[in-house]
Design a protein around this motif. Sequence first.
Motif, PDB file in Angstrom:
ATOM      1  N   UNK A  21      -3.108 -13.421  -5.609  1.00 43.16           N
ATOM      2  CA  UNK A  21      -3.706 -14.232  -5.947  1.00 43.16           C
ATOM      3  C   UNK A  21      -5.325 -13.503  -4.564  1.00 43.16           C
ATOM      4  N   UNK A  22      -5.004 -11.998  -4.165  1.00 44.91           N
ATOM      5  CA  UNK A  22      -6.324 -11.801  -3.416  1.00 44.91           C
ATOM      6  C   UNK A  22      -6.267 -10.628  -3.295  1.00 44.91           C
ATOM      7  N   UNK A  23      -5.062  -9.731  -4.140  1.00 48.67           N
ATOM      8  CA  UNK A  23      -5.447  -8.478  -4.075  1.00 48.67           C
ATOM      9  C   UNK A  23      -5.434  -7.823  -5.434  1.00 48.67           C
ATOM     10  N   UNK A  24      -4.220  -6.800  -5.378  1.00 49.65           N
ATOM     11  CA  UNK A  24      -4.271  -6.414  -6.357  1.00 49.65           C
ATOM     12  C   UNK A  24      -2.492  -6.019  -7.307  1.00 49.65           C
ATOM     13  N   UNK A  25      -2.072  -7.020  -6.721  1.00 53.67           N
ATOM     14  CA  UNK A  25      -0.602  -7.831  -7.080  1.00 53.67           C
ATOM     15  C   UNK A  25      -0.023  -6.325  -6.847  1.00 53.67           C
ATOM     16  N   UNK A  26       0.058  -5.626  -6.603  1.00 47.09           N
ATOM     17  CA  UNK A  26       1.637  -4.910  -5.927  1.00 47.09           C
ATOM     18  C   UNK A  26       2.362  -4.680  -4.847  1.00 47.09           C
ATOM     19  N   UNK A  27       1.227  -5.603  -3.596  1.00 46.51           N
ATOM     20  CA  UNK A  27       1.427  -4.748  -2.576  1.00 46.51           C
ATOM     21  C   UNK A  27       3.260  -4.941  -2.084  1.00 46.51           C
ATOM     22  N   UNK A  28       4.359  -5.934  -2.922  1.00 47.73           N
ATOM     23  CA  UNK A  28       5.472  -5.762  -2.421  1.00 47.73           C
ATOM     24  C   UNK A  28       6.007  -4.753  -3.346  1.00 47.73           C
ATOM     25  N   UNK A  32       8.387  -1.513  -1.088  1.00 48.11           N
ATOM     26  CA  UNK A  32       9.153  -1.951  -1.630  1.00 48.11           C
ATOM     27  C   UNK A  32      10.050  -0.409  -2.230  1.00 48.11           C
ATOM     28  N   UNK A  33       9.263   0.411  -2.602  1.00 52.11           N
ATOM     29  CA  UNK A  33       8.586   1.764  -3.188  1.00 52.11           C
ATOM     30  C   UNK A  33       9.291   2.585  -2.151  1.00 52.11           C
ATOM     31  N   UNK A  34       8.604   2.361  -1.104  1.00 50.47           N
ATOM     32  CA  UNK A  34       8.396   3.414  -0.195  1.00 50.47           C
ATOM     33  C   UNK A  34       9.761   2.778   1.229  1.00 50.47           C
ATOM     34  N   UNK A  35       9.515   2.148   1.331  1.00 46.74           N
ATOM     35  CA  UNK A  35      10.578   1.953   2.407  1.00 46.74           C
ATOM     36  C   UNK A  35      11.681   2.061   1.626  1.00 46.74           C
ATOM     37  N   UNK A  36      11.935   1.734   0.792  1.00 46.21           N
ATOM     38  CA  UNK A  36      13.840   2.872   0.495  1.00 46.21           C
ATOM     39  C   UNK A  36      13.523   4.219   0.396  1.00 46.21           C
ATOM     40  N   UNK A  37      11.912   4.618   0.072  1.00 42.40           N
ATOM     41  CA  UNK A  37      11.621   6.430   0.389  1.00 42.40           C
ATOM     42  C   UNK A  37      11.652   6.822   1.471  1.00 42.40           C
ATOM     43  N   UNK A  38      12.027   6.073   2.833  1.00 39.30           N
ATOM     44  CA  UNK A  38      12.028   6.448   4.037  1.00 39.30           C
ATOM     45  C   UNK A  38      13.411   6.463   4.109  1.00 39.30           C
ATOM     46  N   UNK A  54      10.377   7.602  13.369  1.00 40.63           N
ATOM     47  CA  UNK A  54       9.243   6.974  13.267  1.00 40.63           C
ATOM     48  C   UNK A  54       8.014   7.905  12.754  1.00 40.63           C
ATOM     49  N   UNK A  55       8.162   9.327  12.918  1.00 46.34           N
ATOM     50  CA  UNK A  55       7.786   9.911  12.940  1.00 46.34           C
ATOM     51  C   UNK A  55       7.444  10.390  10.416  1.00 46.34           C
ATOM     52  N   UNK A  56       8.499  10.733  10.913  1.00 44.46           N
ATOM     53  CA  UNK A  56       9.105  10.666   9.521  1.00 44.46           C
ATOM     54  C   UNK A  56       8.637   9.819   8.636  1.00 44.46           C
ATOM     55  N   UNK A  57       8.971   8.320   8.955  1.00 47.03           N
ATOM     56  CA  UNK A  57       9.075   7.161   8.089  1.00 47.03           C
ATOM     57  C   UNK A  57       7.502   7.135   7.903  1.00 47.03           C
ATOM     58  N   UNK A  58       6.555   7.508   8.620  1.00 47.11           N
ATOM     59  CA  UNK A  58       5.366   6.685   8.460  1.00 47.11           C
ATOM     60  C   UNK A  58       4.860   7.819   7.414  1.00 47.11           C
ATOM     61  N   UNK A  59       5.504   9.638   7.317  1.00 48.89           N
ATOM     62  CA  UNK A  59       4.821  11.038   6.611  1.00 48.89           C
ATOM     63  C   UNK A  59       5.372   9.675   5.006  1.00 48.89           C
ATOM     64  N   UNK A  60       6.634   9.411   5.297  1.00 52.46           N
ATOM     65  CA  UNK A  60       6.622   9.500   3.876  1.00 52.46           C
ATOM     66  C   UNK A  60       5.864   8.067   3.183  1.00 52.46           C
ATOM     67  N   UNK A  61       5.741   7.223   4.107  1.00 51.70           N
ATOM     68  CA  UNK A  61       4.980   6.189   4.201  1.00 51.70           C
ATOM     69  C   UNK A  61       3.782   6.721   3.003  1.00 51.70           C
ATOM     70  N   UNK A  62       3.358   7.628   3.790  1.00 53.92           N
ATOM     71  CA  UNK A  62       1.849   8.008   3.547  1.00 53.92           C
ATOM     72  C   UNK A  62       1.897   8.866   2.257  1.00 53.92           C
ATOM     73  N   UNK A  64       4.129   7.802  -0.284  1.00 49.71           N
ATOM     74  CA  UNK A  64       4.575   7.363  -1.215  1.00 49.71           C
ATOM     75  C   UNK A  64       3.903   6.338  -1.471  1.00 49.71           C
ATOM     76  N   UNK A  65       3.441   5.622  -0.395  1.00 52.37           N
ATOM     77  CA  UNK A  65       2.446   3.998  -0.907  1.00 52.37           C
ATOM     78  C   UNK A  65       1.311   3.769  -1.225  1.00 52.37           C
ATOM     79  N   UNK A  66       1.089   3.471  -2.251  1.00 52.42           N
ATOM     80  CA  UNK A  66      -0.855   3.855  -2.253  1.00 52.42           C
ATOM     81  C   UNK A  66      -1.191   2.604  -2.575  1.00 52.42           C
ATOM     82  N   UNK A  67      -2.096   2.547  -2.507  1.00 53.90           N
ATOM     83  CA  UNK A  67      -3.563   1.208  -1.743  1.00 53.90           C
ATOM     84  C   UNK A  67      -3.234   2.246  -0.267  1.00 53.90           C
ATOM     85  N   UNK A  68      -4.428   0.831   0.280  1.00 53.75           N
ATOM     86  CA  UNK A  68      -3.977   1.544   1.743  1.00 53.75           C
ATOM     87  C   UNK A  68      -2.474   0.677   2.646  1.00 53.75           C
ATOM     88  N   UNK A  69      -1.971   0.140   1.615  1.00 54.60           N
ATOM     89  CA  UNK A  69      -0.304  -0.077   2.459  1.00 54.60           C
ATOM     90  C   UNK A  69       0.064   1.128   3.344  1.00 54.60           C
TER      91      UNK A  69
END
Length: 193
Positions: A21-28, A32-38, A54-62, A64-69
């Motif tokens: 509705x307000x973005x680019x329709x890929x947040x979920x 999903x891809x990022x936290x599965x990789x975590x 938490x540090x490892x999880x944060x690095x993995x999200x950076x 793996x996850x596109x956009x600003x998220x």
Amino acid sequence: MAAVAASVEREASRLTDLDSAIGDADHGSNLQRGFAAVVKTLEAEPPVTPGAVLTTAGRQLISTVGGASGPLYGTLLRRTGKALGEAGSVTVGELRTALRAGVDAVAQLGGSAPGDATMLDALDPGVEALATSFTAAAEAAGQGAEATVPLQARKGRASYLGERSIGHQDPGAASSALLFAALADTAGEEVAE
């Protein structure tokens, strides 16, 4: 992190609908891809301290996850993990202090504040309510996410819509509320000391 991944998996379609509705329709799908990789990364080489998790999880999200998220969630988790340091266990109060450092880092990175219709609208009240209990933190984060509906987005992709962003829940706030809900489900009713 496994509880967060499971929650994001369950809610991925809703998060993507909010984002459509307000973005680019890929947040979920991105989260999903990022936290599965975590989860996969943490299972392959389990860190020995909460901060390292938490540090490892944060690095993995950076990575793996596109956009600003990716950068925003990655910063939240990495800065929280760094604030926890090398301790083998942490108190609720220490976690709250560390999460505050993580939330402040997100605010700085995004140049945003509570009331801008961003993830901070869920993160900030969630951290504050953690002084009471994990359940109170989850409830406050959920209410904060809902409170973005009447706000005009002032940061992020939704801000490009101007007044048309009013009436839509911020997807980042919705996913941030999922973090606190997973924390409450995992930790139970423990209160801050």
